[in-house]
Design a protein around this motif. Structure first.
Motif, PDB file in Angstrom:
ATOM      1  N   ARG A 236       0.828  -1.198   0.000  1.00 57.61           N
ATOM      2  CA  ARG A 236       0.000   0.000   0.000  1.00 57.61           C
ATOM      3  C   ARG A 236       0.868   1.256   0.000  1.00 57.61           C
ATOM      4  O   ARG A 236       1.939   1.272   0.608  1.00 57.61           O
ATOM      5  CB  ARG A 236      -0.904  -0.001   1.231  1.00 57.61           C
ATOM      6  CG  ARG A 236      -1.974  -1.074   1.213  1.00 57.61           C
ATOM      7  CD  ARG A 236      -2.802  -1.056   2.479  1.00 57.61           C
ATOM      8  NE  ARG A 236      -2.039  -1.516   3.633  1.00 57.61           N
ATOM      9  CZ  ARG A 236      -1.634  -0.749   4.623  1.00 57.61           C
ATOM     10  NH1 ARG A 236      -1.896   0.555   4.618  1.00 57.61           N
ATOM     11  NH2 ARG A 236      -0.968  -1.257   5.638  1.00 57.61           N
ATOM     12  N   PRO A 237       0.431   2.325  -0.672  1.00 50.98           N
ATOM     13  CA  PRO A 237       1.223   3.566  -0.700  1.00 50.98           C
ATOM     14  C   PRO A 237       1.545   4.091   0.696  1.00 50.98           C
ATOM     15  O   PRO A 237       2.663   4.553   0.941  1.00 50.98           O
ATOM     16  CB  PRO A 237       0.319   4.535  -1.469  1.00 50.98           C
ATOM     17  CG  PRO A 237      -0.495   3.660  -2.351  1.00 50.98           C
ATOM     18  CD  PRO A 237      -0.746   2.410  -1.560  1.00 50.98           C
ATOM     19  N   SER A 238       0.570   4.037   1.622  1.00 54.24           N
ATOM     20  CA  SER A 238       0.835   4.517   2.976  1.00 54.24           C
ATOM     21  C   SER A 238       1.869   3.643   3.676  1.00 54.24           C
ATOM     22  O   SER A 238       2.654   4.137   4.494  1.00 54.24           O
ATOM     23  CB  SER A 238      -0.457   4.552   3.798  1.00 54.24           C
ATOM     24  OG  SER A 238      -1.028   3.254   3.907  1.00 54.24           O
ATOM     25  N   ARG A 239       1.892   2.343   3.336  1.00 53.49           N
ATOM     26  CA  ARG A 239       2.897   1.452   3.941  1.00 53.49           C
ATOM     27  C   ARG A 239       4.286   1.752   3.378  1.00 53.49           C
ATOM     28  O   ARG A 239       5.281   1.694   4.119  1.00 53.49           O
ATOM     29  CB  ARG A 239       2.526  -0.009   3.681  1.00 53.49           C
ATOM     30  CG  ARG A 239       3.525  -1.015   4.265  1.00 53.49           C
ATOM     31  CD  ARG A 239       3.589  -0.902   5.752  1.00 53.49           C
ATOM     32  NE  ARG A 239       4.569  -1.813   6.346  1.00 53.49           N
ATOM     33  CZ  ARG A 239       5.555  -1.451   7.138  1.00 53.49           C
ATOM     34  NH1 ARG A 239       5.740  -0.156   7.427  1.00 53.49           N
ATOM     35  NH2 ARG A 239       6.380  -2.334   7.653  1.00 53.49           N
ATOM     36  N   ARG A 240       4.361   2.098   2.103  1.00 46.82           N
ATOM     37  CA  ARG A 240       5.658   2.467   1.526  1.00 46.82           C
ATOM     38  C   ARG A 240       6.203   3.710   2.213  1.00 46.82           C
ATOM     39  O   ARG A 240       7.405   3.806   2.500  1.00 46.82           O
ATOM     40  CB  ARG A 240       5.522   2.699   0.015  1.00 46.82           C
ATOM     41  CG  ARG A 240       5.321   1.433  -0.804  1.00 46.82           C
ATOM     42  CD  ARG A 240       5.641   1.676  -2.264  1.00 46.82           C
ATOM     43  NE  ARG A 240       4.733   2.640  -2.863  1.00 46.82           N
ATOM     44  CZ  ARG A 240       3.594   2.333  -3.471  1.00 46.82           C
ATOM     45  NH1 ARG A 240       3.218   1.068  -3.538  1.00 46.82           N
ATOM     46  NH2 ARG A 240       2.844   3.265  -4.011  1.00 46.82           N
TER      47      ARG A 240
ATOM     48  N   ASP B  74      -6.844   7.083  -3.164  1.00 47.05           N
ATOM     49  CA  ASP B  74      -6.515   8.155  -4.101  1.00 47.05           C
ATOM     50  C   ASP B  74      -5.259   7.815  -4.891  1.00 47.05           C
ATOM     51  O   ASP B  74      -5.172   8.119  -6.096  1.00 47.05           O
ATOM     52  CB  ASP B  74      -6.311   9.473  -3.353  1.00 47.05           C
ATOM     53  CG  ASP B  74      -7.611  10.033  -2.798  1.00 47.05           C
ATOM     54  OD1 ASP B  74      -8.683   9.540  -3.180  1.00 47.05           O
ATOM     55  OD2 ASP B  74      -7.536  10.938  -1.938  1.00 47.05           O
ATOM     56  N   ALA B  75      -4.284   7.191  -4.224  1.00 48.01           N
ATOM     57  CA  ALA B  75      -3.052   6.817  -4.915  1.00 48.01           C
ATOM     58  C   ALA B  75      -3.328   5.738  -5.955  1.00 48.01           C
ATOM     59  O   ALA B  75      -2.784   5.773  -7.060  1.00 48.01           O
ATOM     60  CB  ALA B  75      -2.021   6.315  -3.897  1.00 48.01           C
ATOM     61  N   ARG B  76      -4.181   4.785  -5.627  1.00 46.45           N
ATOM     62  CA  ARG B  76      -4.539   3.735  -6.607  1.00 46.45           C
ATOM     63  C   ARG B  76      -5.306   4.323  -7.781  1.00 46.45           C
ATOM     64  O   ARG B  76      -5.091   3.946  -8.937  1.00 46.45           O
ATOM     65  CB  ARG B  76      -5.361   2.647  -5.917  1.00 46.45           C
ATOM     66  CG  ARG B  76      -4.543   1.671  -5.080  1.00 46.45           C
ATOM     67  CD  ARG B  76      -5.365   0.469  -4.686  1.00 46.45           C
ATOM     68  NE  ARG B  76      -6.439   0.829  -3.765  1.00 46.45           N
ATOM     69  CZ  ARG B  76      -6.324   0.766  -2.441  1.00 46.45           C
ATOM     70  NH1 ARG B  76      -5.187   0.344  -1.910  1.00 46.45           N
ATOM     71  NH2 ARG B  76      -7.339   1.094  -1.675  1.00 46.45           N
ATOM     72  N   THR B  77      -6.197   5.254  -7.490  1.00 49.05           N
ATOM     73  CA  THR B  77      -6.975   5.896  -8.562  1.00 49.05           C
ATOM     74  C   THR B  77      -6.064   6.685  -9.494  1.00 49.05           C
ATOM     75  O   THR B  77      -6.209   6.645 -10.724  1.00 49.05           O
ATOM     76  CB  THR B  77      -8.039   6.825  -7.968  1.00 49.05           C
ATOM     77  OG1 THR B  77      -8.901   6.066  -7.117  1.00 49.05           O
ATOM     78  CG2 THR B  77      -8.856   7.477  -9.060  1.00 49.05           C
TER      79      THR B  77
END
Length: 255
Positions: A20-24, A249-252
């Motif tokens: 996930r972007p937040s995990r990165r 939002d990052a996935r979109t």
């Protein structure tokens, strides 16, 4: 007849969940916070210089320890800026003012750190070019003490005072968002004022900059930053509406 059960590379890739972007972000910030502790050995590396700066600038001993110390402080400065920049896409959703303040405080801290280490590097130049030259001993010794004093005072403003602002801002962002356990920002709220009081005491000469009292005052801030870094590496941010919306939002945006 044998059946080929080999999974095609494309299918295998689909089976591996993407981070996930937040995990990165949490992983990167955690690693960067741990990196900011690489300058701790400078207390020992700079000891020969601080104990007798006159002898050092005149050519006694080696400059290797100083060079490693300076390199570690440069790394710490760059890692410090990176923590705020990497966090910014997420923290600006909590408070853009506080997020920008954290970036600005980290940038100022690093700029002052670079100024401080330039004083030490200047000593190596003077030592190499003028050390041992006839009639320069007294002038070099005086210059060496001046450069060391500049380093010490700039260090007080950079790596001792600026973390007060950085940790108060970061603590506010973490407390308001609840993306990590509340104990982390609470430690920051305790440690930052304690460190500020110690800096003021050092400024007015109550006790030396390197002393047991100053070390005790800096301990809560150090515990906050190191424990936060390790937590972000191991566990990451909590799943909250903030992190869920950020990931969505990052996935979109990537689609």
């Amino acid at each position: 007849m044998t059946t080929d059960t080999t999974i095609p590379p494309a299918s295998a890739a689909l089976q591996r969940p993407r981070m996930r972007p937040s995990r990165r972000i949490s992983l990167a910030v955690g690693i960067l916070y741990v990196i900011t502790f690489v300058s701790i050995p400078t207390l020992a590396l700079y000891a020969p210089i601080k104990n007798d700066v006159g002898a050092f600038i005149l050519g006694a001993g080696t400059i290797t320890a100083l060079q490693w110390g300076v390199l570690s402080e440069v790394v710490v400065g760059l890692a410090g800026i990176a923590t705020a920049i990497v966090l910014y896409p997420l923290t600006r959703r909590i408070s853009q003012t506080a997020a920008l303040g954290l970036v600005a405080a980290r940038l100022l801290e690093t700029c002052l750190t670079f100024v401080s280490v330039v004083s030490l590097l200047t000593m190596t130049t003077l030592r190499h070019d003028l050390g041992g030259a006839a009639g320069t001993n007294a002038a070099l010794t005086t210059t060496g003490h001046s450069l060391l004093a500049n380093y010490n005072w700039t260090f007080l403003l950079s790596q001792s005072l600026m973390p007060v602002a950085c940790d108060l801002l970061l603590g506010y962002l973490l407390y308001r968002s609840a993306i990590v356990p509340r104990i982390f920002p609470i430690v920051a709220f305790i440690g930052a004022p304690l460190l500020l009081a110690s800096d003021i005491a050092v400024f007015f000469g109550a006790y030396p900059q390197v002393s047991a009292l100053s070390a005790v005052a800096a301990l809560p801030v150090a515990v906050f930053e190191l424990s936060l870094g390790l937590w972000l590496i191991i566990r990451g941010f909590r799943t909250t509406p903030l992190t869920a919306a950020f990931d969505e939002d990052a996935r979109t945006a990537a689609a």
